[in-house]
Design a protein around this motif. Sequence first.
Motif, PDB file in Angstrom:
ATOM      1  N   ALA A 110       0.855  -1.196   0.000  1.00  0.00           N
ATOM      2  CA  ALA A 110       0.000   0.000   0.000  1.00  0.00           C
ATOM      3  C   ALA A 110       0.884   1.236   0.000  1.00  0.00           C
ATOM      4  CB  ALA A 110      -0.898   0.015   1.238  1.00  0.00           C
ATOM      5  N   VAL A 111       0.271   2.360  -0.323  1.00  0.00           N
ATOM      6  CA  VAL A 111       0.989   3.641  -0.248  1.00  0.00           C
ATOM      7  C   VAL A 111       0.293   4.521   0.778  1.00  0.00           C
ATOM      8  CG1 VAL A 111       1.608   5.756  -1.494  1.00  0.00           C
ATOM      9  CG2 VAL A 111       1.825   3.538  -2.630  1.00  0.00           C
ATOM     10  N   VAL A 112       1.081   5.038   1.713  1.00  0.00           N
ATOM     11  CA  VAL A 112       0.573   6.061   2.626  1.00  0.00           C
ATOM     12  C   VAL A 112       0.785   7.385   1.892  1.00  0.00           C
ATOM     13  CG1 VAL A 112       0.923   7.260   4.813  1.00  0.00           C
ATOM     14  CG2 VAL A 112       1.081   4.762   4.732  1.00  0.00           C
ATOM     15  N   SER A 113      -0.322   7.984   1.467  1.00  0.00           N
ATOM     16  CA  SER A 113      -0.253   9.243   0.734  1.00  0.00           C
ATOM     17  C   SER A 113      -0.526  10.359   1.731  1.00  0.00           C
ATOM     18  CB  SER A 113      -1.307   9.216  -0.373  1.00  0.00           C
ATOM     19  OG  SER A 113      -1.234  10.374  -1.137  1.00  0.00           O
ATOM     20  N   LEU A 114       0.472  11.223   1.928  1.00  0.00           N
ATOM     21  CA  LEU A 114       0.340  12.263   2.954  1.00  0.00           C
ATOM     22  C   LEU A 114      -0.059  13.603   2.347  1.00  0.00           C
ATOM     23  CD1 LEU A 114       3.291  10.542   3.898  1.00  0.00           C
ATOM     24  CD2 LEU A 114       2.365  11.524   5.963  1.00  0.00           C
ATOM     25  N   VAL A 115      -1.052  14.233   2.961  1.00  0.00           N
ATOM     26  CA  VAL A 115      -1.451  15.587   2.567  1.00  0.00           C
ATOM     27  C   VAL A 115      -1.492  16.435   3.839  1.00  0.00           C
ATOM     28  CG1 VAL A 115      -2.798  14.863   0.543  1.00  0.00           C
ATOM     29  CG2 VAL A 115      -3.921  15.028   2.770  1.00  0.00           C
ATOM     30  N   ASP A 116      -1.452  17.736   3.663  1.00  0.00           N
ATOM     31  CA  ASP A 116      -1.467  18.662   4.804  1.00  0.00           C
ATOM     32  C   ASP A 116      -2.920  19.025   5.097  1.00  0.00           C
ATOM     33  OD1 ASP A 116      -1.331  20.974   6.432  1.00  0.00           O
ATOM     34  OD2 ASP A 116       0.606  21.538   5.585  1.00  0.00           O
ATOM     35  N   LEU A 117      -3.386  18.699   6.297  1.00  0.00           N
ATOM     36  CA  LEU A 117      -4.789  18.933   6.658  1.00  0.00           C
ATOM     37  C   LEU A 117      -5.183  20.406   6.519  1.00  0.00           C
ATOM     38  CD1 LEU A 117      -7.458  17.723   7.798  1.00  0.00           C
ATOM     39  CD2 LEU A 117      -6.589  18.175  10.088  1.00  0.00           C
ATOM     40  N   ARG A 118      -4.200  21.298   6.667  1.00  0.00           N
ATOM     41  CA  ARG A 118      -4.518  22.731   6.688  1.00  0.00           C
ATOM     42  C   ARG A 118      -4.877  23.297   5.321  1.00  0.00           C
ATOM     43  NH1 ARG A 118       0.976  24.751   9.146  1.00  0.00           N
ATOM     44  NH2 ARG A 118       1.611  23.395   7.427  1.00  0.00           N
ATOM     45  N   HIS A 119      -4.418  22.609   4.258  1.00  0.00           N
ATOM     46  CA  HIS A 119      -4.606  23.171   2.916  1.00  0.00           C
ATOM     47  C   HIS A 119      -5.339  22.212   1.996  1.00  0.00           C
ATOM     48  CE1 HIS A 119      -1.591  25.906   4.410  1.00  0.00           C
ATOM     49  NE2 HIS A 119      -0.707  24.925   4.511  1.00  0.00           N
ATOM     50  N   GLU A 136      -4.408   0.819  -9.300  1.00  0.00           N
ATOM     51  CA  GLU A 136      -5.081  -0.019  -8.297  1.00  0.00           C
ATOM     52  C   GLU A 136      -4.160  -0.372  -7.128  1.00  0.00           C
ATOM     53  OE1 GLU A 136      -6.792  -3.281 -10.473  1.00  0.00           O
ATOM     54  OE2 GLU A 136      -8.233  -1.962 -11.485  1.00  0.00           O
ATOM     55  N   ILE A 137      -3.398   0.626  -6.697  1.00  0.00           N
ATOM     56  CA  ILE A 137      -2.521   0.444  -5.528  1.00  0.00           C
ATOM     57  C   ILE A 137      -3.305   0.909  -4.300  1.00  0.00           C
ATOM     58  CG2 ILE A 137      -0.347   1.170  -4.445  1.00  0.00           C
ATOM     59  CD1 ILE A 137       0.644   1.783  -7.383  1.00  0.00           C
ATOM     60  N   PRO A 138      -3.434   0.060  -3.272  1.00  0.00           N
ATOM     61  CA  PRO A 138      -4.186   0.466  -2.081  1.00  0.00           C
ATOM     62  C   PRO A 138      -3.601   1.740  -1.462  1.00  0.00           C
ATOM     63  CG  PRO A 138      -3.698  -1.878  -2.013  1.00  0.00           C
ATOM     64  CD  PRO A 138      -2.919  -1.311  -3.166  1.00  0.00           C
ATOM     65  N   VAL A 139      -4.502   2.650  -1.066  1.00  0.00           N
ATOM     66  CA  VAL A 139      -4.066   3.943  -0.524  1.00  0.00           C
ATOM     67  C   VAL A 139      -4.549   4.124   0.914  1.00  0.00           C
ATOM     68  CG1 VAL A 139      -4.104   6.457  -0.852  1.00  0.00           C
ATOM     69  CG2 VAL A 139      -4.357   4.956  -2.831  1.00  0.00           C
ATOM     70  N   ILE A 140      -3.627   4.585   1.755  1.00  0.00           N
ATOM     71  CA  ILE A 140      -3.999   5.041   3.101  1.00  0.00           C
ATOM     72  C   ILE A 140      -3.714   6.541   3.077  1.00  0.00           C
ATOM     73  CG2 ILE A 140      -3.477   4.923   5.565  1.00  0.00           C
ATOM     74  CD1 ILE A 140      -2.272   2.052   4.929  1.00  0.00           C
ATOM     75  N   LEU A 141      -4.768   7.354   3.112  1.00  0.00           N
ATOM     76  CA  LEU A 141      -4.561   8.793   3.033  1.00  0.00           C
ATOM     77  C   LEU A 141      -4.393   9.358   4.443  1.00  0.00           C
ATOM     78  CD1 LEU A 141      -4.591  10.833   0.549  1.00  0.00           C
ATOM     79  CD2 LEU A 141      -6.578  11.761   1.713  1.00  0.00           C
ATOM     80  N   VAL A 142      -3.257   9.990   4.672  1.00  0.00           N
ATOM     81  CA  VAL A 142      -2.969  10.535   5.999  1.00  0.00           C
ATOM     82  C   VAL A 142      -2.876  12.059   5.898  1.00  0.00           C
ATOM     83  CG1 VAL A 142      -1.230  10.671   7.831  1.00  0.00           C
ATOM     84  CG2 VAL A 142      -1.806   8.451   6.833  1.00  0.00           C
ATOM     85  N   ALA A 143      -3.741  12.732   6.646  1.00  0.00           N
ATOM     86  CA  ALA A 143      -3.725  14.201   6.664  1.00  0.00           C
ATOM     87  C   ALA A 143      -2.917  14.656   7.880  1.00  0.00           C
ATOM     88  CB  ALA A 143      -5.143  14.744   6.718  1.00  0.00           C
ATOM     89  N   THR A 144      -1.741  15.222   7.619  1.00  0.00           N
ATOM     90  CA  THR A 144      -0.805  15.575   8.695  1.00  0.00           C
ATOM     91  C   THR A 144      -1.114  16.952   9.295  1.00  0.00           C
ATOM     92  OG1 THR A 144       0.725  16.584   7.111  1.00  0.00           O
ATOM     93  CG2 THR A 144       1.048  14.237   7.596  1.00  0.00           C
TER      94      THR A 144
END
Length: 197
Positions: A110-119, A136-144
Amino acid sequence: MEINTHNAEILLSAANKSHYPQDDIPEIALAGRSNVGKSSFINTMLNRKNLARTSGKPGKTQLLNFFNIDDKLRFVDVPGYGYAKVSKTERAKWGRMIEEYLTSRENLRAVVSLVDLRHDPSADDVQMYEFLKYYEIPVILVATKADKIPRGKWNKHESAIKKKLNFDPADTFILFSSVDKTGLDASWDAILEKVNE
């Protein structure tokens, strides 16, 4: 699978396939903009101060960095994207390197895809998410950086991010803070679930 996060070290840095570790240990890749807090995420997850070097200069990671965790799992830190001070050729080279890894690596779970929660997610964030969905790569979206926003506004920011990304409800969304460890357990749960699938 029980993982002892104290038993973690940087294993190697790779520029292409020939450098990847040759075994079948599962891997979780971490992708995000240069200043999204990827190194802080790794350090928080592994309970280490500076295993992954956080730098005042975004765009420092120029190779795929493989972190060995207890000989059972690896985090693979891919170069941060969207950093302006890098030449176009350099960026294209990173793009090919990241693409080669993400599309051809058997170990990737899987890929942990990181985004900034503020923007709102940037064009690069949207492109990365669409790329992962396409392959079709499993995604875990993490808002930092969740600690930088009052809790009462989390939902609003989460909705804005999901809307901009056209977020697939089948994927996992986690609010995260390396300051107060919000989302730490949820991130480990999501990662181990992908690894054990």
